[in-house]
Design an enzyme around this catalytic site. Structure first.
Site, PDB file in Angstrom:
ATOM      1  CG  ASN A 187      90.875  21.874  23.076  1.00  0.00           C
ATOM      2  OD1 ASN A 187      89.915  22.216  23.765  1.00  0.00           O
ATOM      3  ND2 ASN A 187      91.248  22.525  21.981  1.00  0.00           N
TER       4      ASN A 187
ATOM      5  CE  LYS B  38      89.494  21.062  19.144  1.00  0.00           C
ATOM      6  NZ  LYS B  38      89.811  21.117  17.734  1.00  0.00           N
TER       7      LYS B  38
ATOM      8  CG  HIS C  93      92.236  26.376  19.801  1.00  0.00           C
ATOM      9  ND1 HIS C  93      91.611  26.294  18.576  1.00  0.00           N
ATOM     10  CD2 HIS C  93      92.739  25.158  20.058  1.00  0.00           C
ATOM     11  CE1 HIS C  93      91.723  25.048  18.126  1.00  0.00           C
ATOM     12  NE2 HIS C  93      92.410  24.342  18.993  1.00  0.00           N
TER      13      HIS C  93
ATOM     14  CD  GLU D 184      88.731  24.430  16.920  1.00  0.00           C
ATOM     15  OE1 GLU D 184      88.335  24.388  18.102  1.00  0.00           O
ATOM     16  OE2 GLU D 184      89.098  23.413  16.301  1.00  0.00           O
TER      17      GLU D 184
ATOM     18  CD  GLU E  54      96.568  23.242  18.685  1.00  0.00           C
ATOM     19  OE1 GLU E  54      96.628  22.158  19.278  1.00  0.00           O
ATOM     20  OE2 GLU E  54      95.511  23.824  18.432  1.00  0.00           O
TER      21      GLU E  54
ATOM     22  N   GLY F 279      91.660  18.954  13.343  1.00  0.00           N
ATOM     23  CA  GLY F 279      90.370  18.347  13.027  1.00  0.00           C
ATOM     24  C   GLY F 279      90.265  17.804  11.611  1.00  0.00           C
TER      25      GLY F 279
ATOM     26  CB  SER G  48      95.071  15.333  12.951  1.00  0.00           C
ATOM     27  OG  SER G  48      93.996  16.082  12.393  1.00  0.00           O
TER      28      SER G  48
HETATM   29  P1  PGA Z   1      92.277  17.747  16.888  1.00  0.00           P
HETATM   30  O1  PGA Z   1      92.248  19.157  17.675  1.00  0.00           O
HETATM   31  O2  PGA Z   1      93.124  16.812  17.694  1.00  0.00           O
HETATM   32  O3  PGA Z   1      90.821  17.323  16.844  1.00  0.00           O
HETATM   33  O4  PGA Z   1      92.840  18.012  15.551  1.00  0.00           O
HETATM   34  C1  PGA Z   1      93.414  19.679  18.217  1.00  0.00           C
HETATM   35  C2  PGA Z   1      93.145  21.045  18.755  1.00  0.00           C
HETATM   36  O5  PGA Z   1      92.447  21.823  18.114  1.00  0.00           O
HETATM   37  O6  PGA Z   1      93.584  21.398  19.861  1.00  0.00           O
END
Ligand code: PGA
Length: 267
Positions: A23, A25, A109, A111, A181, A187, A226
């Site tokens: 991903n 982003k 997601h 976010e 998640e 993150g 993460s």
């Molecule tokens: P991350 O993001 O691996 O940076 O924690 C995962 C995600 O949001 O899909």
């Protein structure tokens, strides 16, 4: 109930054992993407048991199509519209994603859910759009830290799934992907422990299986938050963890390669 008709979809079981989704982003540009994709293609060409998927921002889908076609890496988008077409300025439909060779799409997601107030109903409509157009949805579910500390994480994730089940029935989860998640793990560098992930993956699997055994047997459940080369080995060894959704570490080709190898070896 929606117009989802499970019998209208050809059965196309996902034969691979593990799936690793990058991903990106809102990162990258044409030049950086080109270098990163060249690394992916070179480093990941030997994977046999696992499927790698790259989910990039919309403007780069054509670049993914041109650089990844004829490779073993699939691609997709990070969102899609809840409607099929029409006067929806700024939206991108499922059919448009198919035009650029997308096979997968991330939906809901956290976010996006937080920043753009995406409701569970919107997410359910997007899920249906993806299925109706032959895209594999990657549905993100997960709880906040406060919800985990209060011990209500299964209630929260259960409710996120219930909206889709109520509108479309549990059958829609056949040949789909759910990514667990935990929001507190995204993150932050603080991944869920294998035990925490195992418990939630078991809960999700049982919830779908209690309603539709066939759908549950054809559903993949990924872990995201993460994931890094160190924790991937332990996480991917857990039963019911069918791979990972990887943010930060997908932007570093060598870290991502190690995560993909962990998936390959765990199968
Ligand atoms: P991350 O993001 O691996 O940076 O924690 C995962 C995600 O949001 O899909």
């Amino acid at each position: 109930m929606s117009q989802f008709a499970p019998q209208s979809l050809a059965k196309k079981p996902m034969l691979v054992k593990k799936i690793v989704v990058a991903n990106w982003k809102m990162h990258g540009n044409l030049k950086q993407n080109q270098a990163l994709l060249a690394d992916y293609v070179a480093l990941l060409s030997d994977l046999k048991q696992s499927q790698v998927v790259v989910c990039a921002p919309y403007p780069y889908l054509a670049q993914l199509q041109s650089l990844l076609q004829h490779t073993n890496i699939a691609w997709g988008a990070q969102n899609l519209a809840k409607n099929a077409e029409g006067a929806f300025t700024g939206e991108v439909s499922a059919a448009m994603l198919k035009d650029f060779g997308c096979q997968y799409v991330i939906i809901g997601h956290s976010e996006r859910a937080t920043a753009y107030c995406e409701s569970d109903e919107n997410i359910a409509q997007k899920f249906l759009q993806a299925k109706q157009h032959g895209l594999t949805p990657i549905l993100c579910v997960g709880e906040t830290l406060i919800e985990r500390e209060a011990g209500v994480m299964e209630l929260v994730v259960g409710k996120q799934l219930d909206t889709i089940i109520k509108l479309h029935s549990a059958a829609i989860f056949a040949d789909s992907i759910i990514s667990y998640e935990p929001i507190w793990a995204i993150g932050t560098g603080l991944a869920a422990t294998p035990e925490q992930a195992k418990a939630m993956h078991k809960f999700i699997h049982h919830k779908i299986a209690s309603l539709d055994k066939d759908a549950a047997s054809r559903l993949k459940i990924l872990y995201g938050g993460s994931v890094n080369p160190q924790n991937a080995v332990q996480l991917f060894a857990v039963q019911n963890i069918d791979g990972g959704l990887v943010g930060k570490c997908s932007l570093e080709s060598q870290a991502f390669e190690k995560i993909c190898i962990a998936a390959e070896l765990a199968t």
